[in-house]
Design a protein around this motif. Structure first.
Motif, PDB file in Angstrom:
ATOM      1  N   ASP A 313       0.856  -1.193   0.000  1.00  0.00           N
ATOM      2  CA  ASP A 313       0.000   0.000   0.000  1.00  0.00           C
ATOM      3  C   ASP A 313       0.892   1.244   0.000  1.00  0.00           C
ATOM      4  OD1 ASP A 313      -1.919   1.937   0.353  1.00  0.00           O
ATOM      5  OD2 ASP A 313      -2.271   1.469   2.470  1.00  0.00           O
ATOM      6  N   LEU A 314       0.932   1.950  -1.115  1.00  0.00           N
ATOM      7  CA  LEU A 314       1.799   3.119  -1.256  1.00  0.00           C
ATOM      8  C   LEU A 314       1.154   4.412  -0.771  1.00  0.00           C
ATOM      9  CD1 LEU A 314       3.751   2.713  -4.605  1.00  0.00           C
ATOM     10  CD2 LEU A 314       4.722   3.395  -2.423  1.00  0.00           C
ATOM     11  N   ASN A 315      -0.152   4.534  -0.907  1.00  0.00           N
ATOM     12  CA  ASN A 315      -0.790   5.816  -0.608  1.00  0.00           C
ATOM     13  C   ASN A 315      -1.596   5.816   0.682  1.00  0.00           C
ATOM     14  OD1 ASN A 315      -2.811   4.168  -1.510  1.00  0.00           O
ATOM     15  ND2 ASN A 315      -3.668   5.615  -2.995  1.00  0.00           N
ATOM     16  N   GLY A 316      -1.521   4.741   1.461  1.00  0.00           N
ATOM     17  CA  GLY A 316      -2.159   4.732   2.762  1.00  0.00           C
ATOM     18  C   GLY A 316      -3.666   4.611   2.757  1.00  0.00           C
ATOM     19  N   ASP A 317      -4.232   4.043   1.677  1.00  0.00           N
ATOM     20  CA  ASP A 317      -5.685   3.869   1.653  1.00  0.00           C
ATOM     21  C   ASP A 317      -6.099   2.446   2.039  1.00  0.00           C
ATOM     22  OD1 ASP A 317      -4.897   2.429  -0.563  1.00  0.00           O
ATOM     23  OD2 ASP A 317      -6.226   3.446  -1.986  1.00  0.00           O
ATOM     24  N   GLY A 318      -5.109   1.603   2.369  1.00  0.00           N
ATOM     25  CA  GLY A 318      -5.409   0.241   2.782  1.00  0.00           C
ATOM     26  C   GLY A 318      -5.506  -0.762   1.664  1.00  0.00           C
ATOM     27  N   TRP A 319      -5.372  -0.321   0.406  1.00  0.00           N
ATOM     28  CA  TRP A 319      -5.447  -1.219  -0.741  1.00  0.00           C
ATOM     29  C   TRP A 319      -4.043  -1.446  -1.307  1.00  0.00           C
ATOM     30  CZ3 TRP A 319      -9.787  -3.726  -2.423  1.00  0.00           C
ATOM     31  CH2 TRP A 319     -11.002  -3.286  -1.893  1.00  0.00           C
ATOM     32  N   PRO A 320      -3.646  -2.695  -1.553  1.00  0.00           N
ATOM     33  CA  PRO A 320      -2.316  -2.986  -2.091  1.00  0.00           C
ATOM     34  C   PRO A 320      -2.158  -2.496  -3.533  1.00  0.00           C
ATOM     35  CG  PRO A 320      -3.266  -4.932  -1.034  1.00  0.00           C
ATOM     36  CD  PRO A 320      -4.374  -3.925  -1.181  1.00  0.00           C
ATOM     37  N   ASP A 321      -1.042  -1.810  -3.775  1.00  0.00           N
ATOM     38  CA  ASP A 321      -0.674  -1.354  -5.110  1.00  0.00           C
ATOM     39  C   ASP A 321       0.441  -2.260  -5.639  1.00  0.00           C
ATOM     40  OD1 ASP A 321      -2.389   1.009  -4.739  1.00  0.00           O
ATOM     41  OD2 ASP A 321      -0.838   1.607  -3.311  1.00  0.00           O
ATOM     42  N   ILE A 322       0.615  -2.295  -6.962  1.00  0.00           N
ATOM     43  CA  ILE A 322       1.506  -3.280  -7.580  1.00  0.00           C
ATOM     44  C   ILE A 322       2.550  -2.576  -8.440  1.00  0.00           C
ATOM     45  CG2 ILE A 322       1.643  -5.308  -9.087  1.00  0.00           C
ATOM     46  CD1 ILE A 322      -1.323  -5.834  -8.396  1.00  0.00           C
ATOM     47  N   PHE A 323       3.827  -2.788  -8.119  1.00  0.00           N
ATOM     48  CA  PHE A 323       4.924  -2.260  -8.929  1.00  0.00           C
ATOM     49  C   PHE A 323       5.585  -3.402  -9.689  1.00  0.00           C
ATOM     50  CE2 PHE A 323       9.430  -1.460  -9.652  1.00  0.00           C
ATOM     51  CZ  PHE A 323       9.373  -0.285 -10.379  1.00  0.00           C
TER      52      PHE A 323
END
Length: 613
Positions: A313-323
């Motif tokens: 989670d990069l932006n702190g919204d609780g949802w995993p982001d994928i790089f």
């Protein structure tokens, strides 16, 4: 420093020079000492070099992954509370270094029974497979088929400083072009299953994009193994690839496997990044022992030559982001000489054959959560954030390295031979040139390899300076030394609360970087040691959310990350100025939830699965 000056005196000297030249003081010099300091082998005792020596019979033209390099795995295998280091070697032996404190390590490879010269090891994953509380090792093997110990090894930790291969007994002695593996409890039955990423043996020039190829199983394809209870109380892994809906085709040239609860339903999902013309896979767990592959529905575009990556989670919204990393150079000179872009006609033909929209650049898939129609939605924002071009990049690690409360991105870089150099390809493809080499050279392939350019590249780190605003601080943070880095991992090697970095390099000594963020008074952190219920003693799949004044930090226990590598299973949160967290919520993969209240930061805490909170 290379000029021999102490950090403080060097900074003062630079500031004085700037004042003379510009009449202005250099603001922030005293506080901007490099965040990372590379420690020399003489200081650490880590002398590992992944030395590659091509020959006429074994080289990048007969084995395409010759320069893909090796792994780093970090974890406390000795049980003394200090994170140890494991390096995988291709033509050289793997190495295990025990952490003796103060960044001093002891090579115990031979005593531990881990010597492996001449056995091509690729990915390494740490996990407690047999549930005895000691970290075991799963080693992926590749290189030329055949020979002793060519199968993947499951090295069980005796707890007495030695390891023994039990892969055959557990059903994991796979012989393939294995790349990496990840432990996960995909069916939530309390034990560790395994996803194995492998490349098919078939030559690339025999393959072309065509409809339906990914649905045809291949013996060298990816596999999913379920951990089952066998007769007499023993355990064994069962291949459930086909029944679980996992692709295992001859076109799946995977280089990265990431496990995360991507749709936040409590069940682990998978993201597989594929090189060459096959698109990536997004597997969503159906909670019934099967997965649905939904990438085309959820992501408008992906990377073309997908390498390793990370999910967090990069932006702190609780949802995993994928790089996911790719091979797009940032400089105009390397962009023009290293990359070949296919025509629109070729791209359209691939799309119509089912290979989706792919582009040569890093991807950052920002999660938008679940749409009103029930679809998991992502936006590829890498170009918007300025992180799309980092050259020949092998993976990525998402973590808060400067302890400011926002996660950063580290990208290891460099290919020892520039295999895609267009000037070289143009020259060597000349019929006259090839005939001359074949006529005059005793070893023509070696003669061709000698002409290939070799340019070391700096690794890249993008600091998240404000919410989703990234800046390349590789030089300022002391991580810009050119090299050929492949596998990389992070962990708190000196137990001071910040994350140190280690890379495995081709034909160079490994880079060991000490992180000095703990010296900054504003940088707060929390480290969490999980003690799960056996057999999942590491608590793989556990999710933790910390809260302060309405802001959240979300982490997951999944050590296999980046390219080939495994990070320290001690979970870490950078928290900026926060000195007291309102709560820390631990959601174990087995369903139990624990809430800790008023948790002070700048400490390491231990949480047991049976705690009632």
């Amino acid at each position: 420093m290379t000029d021999g000056l102490p950090d403080g005196r060097r900074c003062a000297t630079i500031a004085f020079a700037v004042l003379l030249l510009t009449g202005s003081a250099l603001s922030g010099c005293a506080r901007d000492e490099a965040l990372f300091r590379r420690l020399a082998p003489a200081r650490t005792g880590i002398t590992f070099v992944n030395a590659l020596t091509p020959s006429e019979t074994l080289n990048t033209y007969v084995y395409r992954n010759f320069y893909n390099g090796g792994a780093v795995a970090i974890g406390d295998v000795s049980g003394d509370g200090m994170a140890d280091l494991f390096f995988s070697g291709n033509q050289v032996s793997n190495r295990l270094y025990l952490n003796r404190g103060d960044f001093r390590f002891e090579d115990v490879t031979h005593a531990a029974g881990l010597t492996s010269a001449g056995i091509w090891t690729t990915g390494v994953t740490m996990g407690d497979v047999n549930g005895d509380g000691w970290l075991d090792l799963y080693l992926c093997k590749a290189g030329p088929p055949g020979g002793p110990r060519r199968h993947n090894e499951l090295l069980i930790n005796s707890g007495q400083g030695t390891f023994a291969d039990s892969a055959k007994a557990w059903g994991l002695a796979i012989e393939a072009l294995s790349v990496h593996a990840s432990f996960l409890d995909y069916d939530l039955d309390g034990d560790l299953d395994l996803y194995l990423l492998s490349n098919p043996l078939q030559a690339l020039d025999e393959l072309e994009p065509a409809p339906g190829l990914r649905h045809i199983p291949d013996p060298g394809g990816n596999r999913l193994f379920r951990n089952d209870l066998a007769p007499h109380g023993t355990r064994r892994f069962t291949d459930v690839t086909q029944e679980a809906g996992i692709y295992s085709s001859r076109i799946g040239f995977g280089l990265g496997v990431s496990v995360s609860d991507i749709d936040r339903d409590g069940w682990p999902d998978l993201y597989i990044s594929n090189d060459f013309f096959e698109r990536d896979y997004l597997y969503i767990n159906n909670r019934d022992g099967t997965f649905s592959e939904l990438l085309a529905r959820s992501m408008p575009s992906v990377s073309l030559s997908s390498m390793g990556g990370d999910v967090a989670d990069l932006n702190g919204d609780g949802w995993p982001d994928i790089f996911v990393s790719d091979m797009l150079p940032a400089s105009q000179a390397r962009l023009q000489s290293k990359i070949f872009f296919p025509s629109w006609k070729e791209e359209r033909a691939k799309f119509e054959a089912g290979y989706h929209h792919q582009a040569t650049r890093n991807s950052l898939q920002l999660s938008r959560g679940i749409s009103p129609e029930g679809t998991l939605v992502f936006s590829n924002v890498a170009r918007l954030l300025g992180i799309e071009a980092t050259d020949w990049s092998w993976g990525g690690l998402i973590a808060d390295f400067d302890l400011d409360g926002r996660r950063d991105l580290f990208v290891p870089n460099g290919i020892y031979k520039d295999l895609l150099d267009q000037d070289f390809i143009g020259r060597i493809s000349s019929r006259d040139t090839l005939q001359r080499i074949m006529r005059t050279a005793a070893d023509p392939i070696m003669a061709i390899l000698a002409r290939l350019p070799s340019e070391p590249l700096p690794n890249a780190v993008f600091a998240q300076r404000a919410a989703m605003a990234f800046e390349n601080l590789s030089m300022r943070w002391g991580l810009d030394e050119p090299g050929f880095s492949n596998g990389a991992a992070y962990g708190d090697l000196d137990n001071d609360g910040d994350l140190d970095l280690v890379t495995n390099n081709v034909n160079m000594e490994a880079f060991v970087y000490e992180n000095r963020a703990d010296r900054r008074a504003s940088g707060h952190w929390l480290s969490i040691v999980l003690q799960g219920r056996a057999p999942n003693t590491m608590g793989i799949g556990t999710q933790i959310t910390a809260w302060h004044d309405g802001r959240q930090w979300h982490v997951e226990q999944q050590p296999a990350r980046g390219f080939l590598s495994s990070v320290d299973p001690v979970l870490h949160m950078g928290l900026g100025p926060v000195t007291l967290l309102d709560s820390v919520v631990v959601h174990w993969s087995g369903g139990q939830q624990v809430r800790l209240r008023n948790v002070a930061t700048r400490q390491r805490i231990r949480v047991q699965e049976d705690d009632d909170g």
